[in-house]
Design a protein around this motif. Sequence first.
Motif, PDB file in Angstrom:
ATOM      1  N   ALA A 207      41.366  46.551  65.231  1.00  0.00           N
ATOM      2  CA  ALA A 207      42.557  47.369  65.487  1.00  0.00           C
ATOM      3  C   ALA A 207      43.787  46.756  64.820  1.00  0.00           C
ATOM      4  N   LYS A 208      43.932  45.420  64.916  1.00  0.00           N
ATOM      5  CA  LYS A 208      45.065  44.757  64.252  1.00  0.00           C
ATOM      6  C   LYS A 208      45.008  45.014  62.746  1.00  0.00           C
ATOM      7  N   GLU A 209      43.818  44.855  62.176  1.00  0.00           N
ATOM      8  CA  GLU A 209      43.679  45.051  60.729  1.00  0.00           C
ATOM      9  C   GLU A 209      44.029  46.489  60.335  1.00  0.00           C
ATOM     10  N   ALA A 210      43.610  47.445  61.166  1.00  0.00           N
ATOM     11  CA  ALA A 210      43.867  48.854  60.838  1.00  0.00           C
ATOM     12  C   ALA A 210      45.362  49.166  60.907  1.00  0.00           C
ATOM     13  N   VAL A 211      46.043  48.665  61.947  1.00  0.00           N
ATOM     14  CA  VAL A 211      47.487  48.936  62.050  1.00  0.00           C
ATOM     15  C   VAL A 211      48.223  48.288  60.873  1.00  0.00           C
ATOM     16  N   LEU A 212      47.871  47.052  60.551  1.00  0.00           N
ATOM     17  CA  LEU A 212      48.560  46.377  59.442  1.00  0.00           C
ATOM     18  C   LEU A 212      48.327  47.081  58.111  1.00  0.00           C
ATOM     19  N   GLN A 213      47.186  47.760  57.995  1.00  0.00           N
ATOM     20  CA  GLN A 213      46.903  48.468  56.747  1.00  0.00           C
ATOM     21  C   GLN A 213      47.930  49.577  56.497  1.00  0.00           C
ATOM     22  N   SER A 214      48.581  50.046  57.569  1.00  0.00           N
ATOM     23  CA  SER A 214      49.577  51.112  57.392  1.00  0.00           C
ATOM     24  C   SER A 214      50.740  50.649  56.524  1.00  0.00           C
ATOM     25  N   PHE A 215      50.944  49.310  56.429  1.00  0.00           N
ATOM     26  CA  PHE A 215      52.005  48.807  55.550  1.00  0.00           C
ATOM     27  C   PHE A 215      51.559  48.747  54.095  1.00  0.00           C
ATOM     28  N   GLU A 216      50.268  48.811  53.885  1.00  0.00           N
ATOM     29  CA  GLU A 216      49.742  48.543  52.544  1.00  0.00           C
ATOM     30  C   GLU A 216      49.433  49.798  51.750  1.00  0.00           C
ATOM     31  N   SER A 217      49.204  50.924  52.433  1.00  0.00           N
ATOM     32  CA  SER A 217      48.726  52.087  51.688  1.00  0.00           C
ATOM     33  C   SER A 217      49.403  53.359  52.168  1.00  0.00           C
ATOM     34  N   GLY A 218      49.243  54.412  51.372  1.00  0.00           N
ATOM     35  CA  GLY A 218      49.713  55.727  51.772  1.00  0.00           C
ATOM     36  C   GLY A 218      48.846  56.262  52.902  1.00  0.00           C
ATOM     37  N   LEU A 219      49.234  57.440  53.434  1.00  0.00           N
ATOM     38  CA  LEU A 219      48.539  57.962  54.622  1.00  0.00           C
ATOM     39  C   LEU A 219      47.054  58.183  54.356  1.00  0.00           C
ATOM     40  N   ALA A 220      46.717  58.815  53.227  1.00  0.00           N
ATOM     41  CA  ALA A 220      45.301  59.120  52.972  1.00  0.00           C
ATOM     42  C   ALA A 220      44.480  57.828  52.878  1.00  0.00           C
ATOM     43  N   GLY A 221      45.004  56.842  52.170  1.00  0.00           N
ATOM     44  CA  GLY A 221      44.294  55.569  52.036  1.00  0.00           C
ATOM     45  C   GLY A 221      44.176  54.855  53.373  1.00  0.00           C
ATOM     46  N   GLY A 222      45.241  54.904  54.162  1.00  0.00           N
ATOM     47  CA  GLY A 222      45.225  54.262  55.478  1.00  0.00           C
ATOM     48  C   GLY A 222      44.246  54.935  56.427  1.00  0.00           C
ATOM     49  N   LEU A 223      44.193  56.260  56.371  1.00  0.00           N
ATOM     50  CA  LEU A 223      43.248  56.981  57.238  1.00  0.00           C
ATOM     51  C   LEU A 223      41.805  56.661  56.850  1.00  0.00           C
ATOM     52  N   ALA A 224      41.547  56.575  55.532  1.00  0.00           N
ATOM     53  CA  ALA A 224      40.191  56.239  55.078  1.00  0.00           C
ATOM     54  C   ALA A 224      39.816  54.825  55.536  1.00  0.00           C
ATOM     55  N   TYR A 225      40.769  53.912  55.464  1.00  0.00           N
ATOM     56  CA  TYR A 225      40.543  52.523  55.887  1.00  0.00           C
ATOM     57  C   TYR A 225      40.220  52.490  57.384  1.00  0.00           C
ATOM     58  N   GLU A 226      41.055  53.201  58.156  1.00  0.00           N
ATOM     59  CA  GLU A 226      40.825  53.264  59.601  1.00  0.00           C
ATOM     60  C   GLU A 226      39.445  53.843  59.909  1.00  0.00           C
ATOM     61  N   ARG A 227      39.058  54.882  59.187  1.00  0.00           N
ATOM     62  CA  ARG A 227      37.757  55.542  59.432  1.00  0.00           C
ATOM     63  C   ARG A 227      36.606  54.549  59.256  1.00  0.00           C
ATOM     64  N   ARG A 228      36.730  53.718  58.223  1.00  0.00           N
ATOM     65  CA  ARG A 228      35.658  52.734  57.976  1.00  0.00           C
ATOM     66  C   ARG A 228      35.628  51.658  59.068  1.00  0.00           C
ATOM     67  N   LEU A 229      36.805  51.191  59.483  1.00  0.00           N
ATOM     68  CA  LEU A 229      36.829  50.180  60.552  1.00  0.00           C
ATOM     69  C   LEU A 229      36.338  50.780  61.872  1.00  0.00           C
ATOM     70  N   PHE A 230      36.668  52.068  62.106  1.00  0.00           N
ATOM     71  CA  PHE A 230      36.189  52.742  63.322  1.00  0.00           C
ATOM     72  C   PHE A 230      34.662  52.777  63.318  1.00  0.00           C
ATOM     73  N   ALA A 231      34.076  53.152  62.166  1.00  0.00           N
ATOM     74  CA  ALA A 231      32.603  53.169  62.056  1.00  0.00           C
ATOM     75  C   ALA A 231      32.036  51.765  62.256  1.00  0.00           C
ATOM     76  N   LEU A 232      32.709  50.773  61.682  1.00  0.00           N
ATOM     77  CA  LEU A 232      32.228  49.389  61.791  1.00  0.00           C
ATOM     78  C   LEU A 232      32.178  48.934  63.253  1.00  0.00           C
ATOM     79  N   ALA A 233      33.121  49.413  64.057  1.00  0.00           N
ATOM     80  CA  ALA A 233      33.129  49.039  65.479  1.00  0.00           C
ATOM     81  C   ALA A 233      31.809  49.422  66.151  1.00  0.00           C
ATOM     82  N   PHE A 234      31.149  50.474  65.635  1.00  0.00           N
ATOM     83  CA  PHE A 234      29.893  50.932  66.234  1.00  0.00           C
ATOM     84  C   PHE A 234      28.712  50.023  65.890  1.00  0.00           C
ATOM     85  N   ALA A 235      28.958  49.011  65.054  1.00  0.00           N
ATOM     86  CA  ALA A 235      27.937  47.987  64.803  1.00  0.00           C
ATOM     87  C   ALA A 235      28.012  46.876  65.840  1.00  0.00           C
ATOM     88  N   SER A 236      29.001  46.913  66.726  1.00  0.00           N
ATOM     89  CA  SER A 236      29.182  45.802  67.673  1.00  0.00           C
ATOM     90  C   SER A 236      28.495  46.098  69.008  1.00  0.00           C
TER      91      SER A 236
END
Length: 257
Positions: A207-236
Amino acid sequence: MTYENILVFREGAVGRVQLNRPQALNALNSALMTELVDAFREFDRDPEIRCLLLHGNERAFGAGADIKEMADMGAIDMYSRDHISLWDEVARIRTPIVAAVSGYCLGGALELAMICDIIVASETAKFGQPEINIGVLPGAGGTQRLTRAVGKSLAMEMVLTGRMLSADEARAAGLVSRVVPVEAYLSEAQRLAAEIASKSPVALRLAKEAVLQSFESGLAGGLAYERRLFALAFASEDQKEGMQAFAAKRQPEWKGR
Ligand code: HXC
């Protein structure tokens, strides 16, 4: 490493660091910043530690980088010594960090607080980038992170005049998340850090990584990043545990994996 400029405490799953150069209002010299990075890295590697807390004393969180240490340096000294990369090292810490600020939070200390993930302020806190008054400008991220936190006009006013914000102004501008009476600011920050530390450590870092990504990319890129981290959470295992515990109406037991 033995520490001379910071105090380090383990409080359950919270790693707490106190900046401890009160005679210099916690001015951030190289020794202090090196110790801080070392302590944070050690906590960051420790699976038992799930949230960090950083604070100073009632009079000062910190009065900025150590002016006396920098005064006689030249450009190549600044470049070669690369003291400022110690702030970048704090930004690389993956465990969530709460900053508890009372009194002065200026210059490099405000830049440090803004690298932390949440700022809790005492009513006495004063936030500023006063570098303009000593003939320089913020150098450890202030022009970038302050502008993102409070917007261009207020950031410009602070950076161009050195004016300090009160705690209430900082709250209204979105720089801090809450303002607390001075006698309660540390205990409130400890309570918040303990609450964060009670969550899944895997989910916290994602979650920290996803929020910080909002400083690094535009909305579409940030949403794609969040989507991947959200999926990754399901490996835990924590995701399975959290959702099963919800369905079974019981408290989850986090494994951290
Ligand atoms: C070194 C500092 C210091 C600093 C305070 N002190 N700030 N020493 N670096 N940044 C020392 C003082 O010299 C003094 O030491 C003691 O701490 C107490 O400070 P006073 O000035 O006597 O206290 P007071 O009158 O209450 O004023 C508090 C203050 C003032 C308004 C915060 O100290 C101040 O303006 N400090 C500088 C703030 C600043 O410009 N910060 C930005 C630094 S540049 P003695 O020995 O006399 O008792 C920066 C760039 C970062 O941060 C870029 C990345 C590296």
